[in-house]
Design a protein around this motif. Structure first.
Motif, mmCIF file in Angstrom:
data_model
loop_
_atom_site.group_PDB
_atom_site.id
_atom_site.type_symbol
_atom_site.label_atom_id
_atom_site.label_comp_id
_atom_site.label_asym_id
_atom_site.label_seq_id
_atom_site.Cartn_x
_atom_site.Cartn_y
_atom_site.Cartn_z
ATOM 1 N N ASP A 6 -8.103 -8.206 -8.008
ATOM 2 C CA ASP A 6 -7.005 -8.217 -8.692
ATOM 3 C C ASP A 6 -6.673 -6.822 -9.554
ATOM 4 O O ASP A 6 -5.728 -6.236 -9.515
ATOM 5 C CB ASP A 6 -6.722 -9.270 -9.727
ATOM 6 N N ARG A 9 -6.049 -3.899 -7.382
ATOM 7 C CA ARG A 9 -4.697 -4.326 -6.767
ATOM 8 C C ARG A 9 -3.811 -3.535 -7.962
ATOM 9 O O ARG A 9 -2.596 -2.829 -7.532
ATOM 10 C CB ARG A 9 -4.349 -5.438 -6.263
ATOM 11 N N ARG A 10 -4.287 -4.020 -9.185
ATOM 12 C CA ARG A 10 -3.247 -3.698 -10.172
ATOM 13 C C ARG A 10 -3.174 -2.133 -10.288
ATOM 14 O O ARG A 10 -1.979 -1.489 -10.370
ATOM 15 C CB ARG A 10 -3.644 -4.311 -11.561
ATOM 16 N N ARG A 11 -4.304 -1.473 -10.089
ATOM 17 C CA ARG A 11 -4.520 -0.080 -10.439
ATOM 18 C C ARG A 11 -3.716 0.865 -9.205
ATOM 19 O O ARG A 11 -3.077 1.786 -9.583
ATOM 20 C CB ARG A 11 -5.969 0.341 -10.395
ATOM 21 N N PHE A 12 -3.667 0.241 -8.219
ATOM 22 C CA PHE A 12 -3.061 0.568 -6.973
ATOM 23 C C PHE A 12 -1.418 0.670 -7.317
ATOM 24 O O PHE A 12 -0.905 1.927 -6.912
ATOM 25 C CB PHE A 12 -3.205 -0.017 -5.655
ATOM 26 N N ARG A 13 -1.008 -0.262 -7.925
ATOM 27 C CA ARG A 13 0.534 -0.415 -8.322
ATOM 28 C C ARG A 13 0.895 0.745 -9.119
ATOM 29 O O ARG A 13 1.817 1.454 -9.197
ATOM 30 C CB ARG A 13 0.699 -1.776 -8.515
ATOM 31 N N VAL A 14 -0.067 0.733 -10.273
ATOM 32 C CA VAL A 14 0.017 1.750 -11.418
ATOM 33 C C VAL A 14 0.175 2.995 -10.799
ATOM 34 O O VAL A 14 0.815 3.884 -11.028
ATOM 35 C CB VAL A 14 -1.046 1.643 -12.405
ATOM 36 N N GLU A 15 -1.028 3.678 -9.957
ATOM 37 C CA GLU A 15 -0.915 4.903 -9.308
ATOM 38 C C GLU A 15 0.224 4.915 -8.256
ATOM 39 O O GLU A 15 0.099 6.003 -7.745
ATOM 40 C CB GLU A 15 -2.460 4.962 -8.838
ATOM 41 N N ALA A 16 0.677 3.943 -7.752
ATOM 42 C CA ALA A 16 1.369 3.953 -6.431
ATOM 43 C C ALA A 16 0.790 4.617 -5.467
ATOM 44 O O ALA A 16 1.235 5.374 -4.744
ATOM 45 C CB ALA A 16 2.742 4.605 -6.801
ATOM 46 N N SER A 18 -2.274 3.708 -2.266
ATOM 47 C CA SER A 18 -2.923 2.800 -1.357
ATOM 48 C C SER A 18 -4.113 3.615 -0.718
ATOM 49 O O SER A 18 -3.642 4.096 0.364
ATOM 50 C CB SER A 18 -2.245 1.748 -0.547
#
Length: 75
Positions: A6, A9-16, A18
């Motif tokens: 989790d 995945r949150r970090r990927f969202r922050v960094e936009a 994948s």
């Protein structure tokens, strides 16, 4: 393990971002590989430095990465 997945995945969202692959190393390599397998696209490569270059290099890679991050912060 679910909490680590989790968090990644949150970090990927922050960094936009994948990532399409992962390189894992050090004493927690087995955990990092499992997390990577859960967050990367199916079939994405996961490179284990211990398998590629041995446990000593895998461990040293972590120390080197921390050194580089510290140098970046210090400017």
């Amino acid at each position: 393990l679910d909490r680590m997945v989790d968090a990644v995945r949150r970090r990927f969202r922050v960094e936009a971002a994948s990532p399409a692959a992962a390189v894992v190393c050090g004493s927690g390599e087995f955990l990092a590989a499992e997390v990577a397998a859960r967050v990367l696209p199916p079939g994405a490569p996961i490179v284990r430095l211990s398998e590629r270059w041995g446990p000593a290099v895998s461990s040293a890679a972590c120390a080197w990465s921390v050194r580089l991050l510290a140098a970046e912060r210090e400017g």
